[in-house]
Design an enzyme around this catalytic site. Structure first.
Site, mmCIF file in Angstrom:
data_model
loop_
_atom_site.group_PDB
_atom_site.id
_atom_site.type_symbol
_atom_site.label_atom_id
_atom_site.label_comp_id
_atom_site.label_asym_id
_atom_site.label_seq_id
_atom_site.Cartn_x
_atom_site.Cartn_y
_atom_site.Cartn_z
ATOM 1 N N ASP A 76 38.046 70.261 82.408
ATOM 2 C CA ASP A 76 37.244 68.973 82.759
ATOM 3 C C ASP A 76 38.349 67.961 82.994
ATOM 4 O O ASP A 76 39.551 67.878 82.497
ATOM 5 C CB ASP A 76 36.357 68.829 81.455
ATOM 6 C CG ASP A 76 37.223 68.918 80.118
ATOM 7 O OD1 ASP A 76 38.153 69.550 80.047
ATOM 8 O OD2 ASP A 76 36.814 67.788 79.315
ATOM 9 N N GLU A 169 37.619 70.198 76.876
ATOM 10 C CA GLU A 169 38.825 69.510 76.319
ATOM 11 C C GLU A 169 38.828 68.136 75.857
ATOM 12 O O GLU A 169 39.099 67.666 75.075
ATOM 13 C CB GLU A 169 39.977 70.152 76.821
ATOM 14 C CG GLU A 169 41.226 69.839 76.076
ATOM 15 C CD GLU A 169 42.229 68.600 76.273
ATOM 16 O OE1 GLU A 169 43.137 68.386 75.457
ATOM 17 O OE2 GLU A 169 41.681 67.737 77.172
ATOM 18 N N ASP A 192 49.807 70.731 79.768
ATOM 19 C CA ASP A 192 49.007 69.602 79.716
ATOM 20 C C ASP A 192 49.353 68.377 79.528
ATOM 21 O O ASP A 192 48.873 67.458 78.983
ATOM 22 C CB ASP A 192 47.736 70.032 78.741
ATOM 23 C CG ASP A 192 46.638 68.790 78.970
ATOM 24 O OD1 ASP A 192 46.290 68.172 79.952
ATOM 25 O OD2 ASP A 192 45.819 68.659 78.168
ATOM 26 N N HIS A 373 43.569 59.416 82.650
ATOM 27 C CA HIS A 373 42.471 58.835 82.109
ATOM 28 C C HIS A 373 42.173 57.836 82.803
ATOM 29 O O HIS A 373 41.189 56.836 82.445
ATOM 30 C CB HIS A 373 42.377 58.867 80.529
ATOM 31 C CG HIS A 373 42.379 59.822 79.758
ATOM 32 N ND1 HIS A 373 41.526 59.820 78.580
ATOM 33 C CD2 HIS A 373 42.755 61.328 79.861
ATOM 34 C CE1 HIS A 373 41.692 61.211 78.272
ATOM 35 N NE2 HIS A 373 42.358 61.928 78.785
#
Length: 396
Positions: A76, A169, A192, A373
């Site tokens: 995601d 997540e 990650d 993000h």
């Protein structure tokens, strides 16, 4: 564009944004679009047991010899910026200076000094309308390219590789339906992170908080001494919190972070997250929120303010320290590829924190992607390629 990078580009074009309001797993059905593609590719690469479970998580194993080593990444993307219609753009041999995006936006090294560390490298950036999704489709692509390498080089010996790609997540629910028996790894790595020299084995303790405000509604013309605006209550509550926000903090400093507010003059709801690396620190932050709630209630006895907390994850350090094998192996793989490793702390969360708590020690490794993000996210292609080599050696 080489096949390693092309795989990444294909993944980021699939919208997998999660949603923290649906109450389902996965929180968005579109995450399964990537799940199904990955299962198909894993089967083609010789992971004969590859499958998607009922929650959208993907599992698969490539048999080998020696330790059973897990590799994990999440499918995601973050909630802050849309992940639909991603149009990645490749900049060859970034020369420094501003990178122009759409809608008059640009990435300026004065605002993002991290760019100065990537001069001369190829960068993948967004067009400015979406996030890139390198968090964490770069991790997925690294893992898949490692499996592609071993598929193309059957003479190369490797450990049994245990793969899991998780959903949700970004909303703290990646481990919610994770099946440890199905993963069946001795220890694992989440791919990650950002900096490729970092082995991240420490992270925030994390709580979510929901504060509800019930005011007293009456005609504003007759409100003297009677009308209590729920939105004003929320504002006063926020003013009582210490000025310790993400804007004010760095390193191992914790924070209070408001994530949403909605309502009207009668009823309002505020959501926030609390973060601290120390156990006593997170306990103090919880108490500070409770004290602010109590103070507002005392100031306005005819109104009502309540708070509920939800534990999200714990600092993994105390669990990882007990079983250092995973860290030692990661250091060896990085050094073999000319990278001097350093231990780092994640100013965020990771599925590996919860995995580690329940016995599957899972430190976090970098991907060469940055500014997660948001619209200014980018991938350093050379670092991405280097991490493929690191993980190949990690599972040898």
């Amino acid at each position: 564009m080489n096949n390693n990078l092309l795989r990444f580009i294909n993944y980021v074009k699939i919208d997998t944004q999660s949603n923290d309001t649906t109450g389902t797993t996965p929180s968005t059905e579109k995450q399964k679009d990537l799940s199904l593609l990955l299962v198909h590719e894993l089967l083609e690469l010789g992971l004969d047991d590859a499958h998607m479970d009922e929650f959208g998580n993907v599992y698969g194993h490539l048999p080998g010899k020696g330790s059973r080593i897990g590799l994990n990444a999440h499918m995601d993307t973050a909630l802050e910026v849309t992940g639909a219609g991603v149009r990645p753009h490749l900049i060859k041999e970034y020369a420094g200076g501003k990178i122009k995006l759409a809608n008059g936006l640009s990435m300026d090294p004065k605002e993002f000094p991290i760019l100065n560390k990537h001069i001369g490298h190829d960068l993948v950036v967004t067009d400015g309308n979406t996030l890139l999704g390198a968090d964490d489709k770069s991790g997925i692509a690294i893992i898949m390219n490692v499996l592609q390498y071993y598929h193309d080089h059957p003479e190369e010996k490797h450990s049994t590789i245990c793969v899991c790609f998780t959903v949700d997540e970004e909303i703290g629910e990646g481990p919610l339906h994770f099946n440890y028996r199905k993963m069946n790894a001795k220890y694992a790595y989440t791919i990650d992170g950002s900096d490729i020299d970092k082995i991240e084995c420490e992270n925030f303790n994390a709580y979510g908080a929901t504060v509800t405000f019930k005011g007293v509604s009456i005609h504003p013309g007759e409100g003297k001494g009677k009308l209590i605006n729920a939105l004003n209550l929320a504002s006063e509550f926020v003013s009582l919190l210490p000025k310790e926000t993400p804007y004010d903090s760095e390193g191992k400093q914790g924070f209070y972070h408001l994530t949403g507010i909605e309502g009207n003059s009668e009823v309002a709801t505020l959501t926030m997250i609390l973060r601290d690396f120390k156990d006593k620190g997170i306990e103090k932050r919880i108490e500070t929120v409770k004290e602010a709630v109590n103070k507002v209630n005392k100031l306005y006895p005819t109104a009502e303010v309540n708070v509920s907390f939800k534990k999200q994850y714990e600092n993994m350090k105390k669990f990882v320290d007990k079983k250092p094998m995973a860290i030692r192996r990661a250091k060896e793989a990085l050094k073999k590829n000319g990278i001097e490793p350093s231990l780092g702390a994640i100013r965020g969360g990771t599925d590996g924190a919860t995995f580690s708590k329940f016995g599957l020690i899972t430190p976090n490794l970098g991907t060469g992607s940055y500014n997660h993000h948001g619209r200014f996210e980018f991938l350093d292609v050379q670092e991405f390629e280097k991490m493929i080599c690191v993980v190949i050696d990690l599972v040898k």
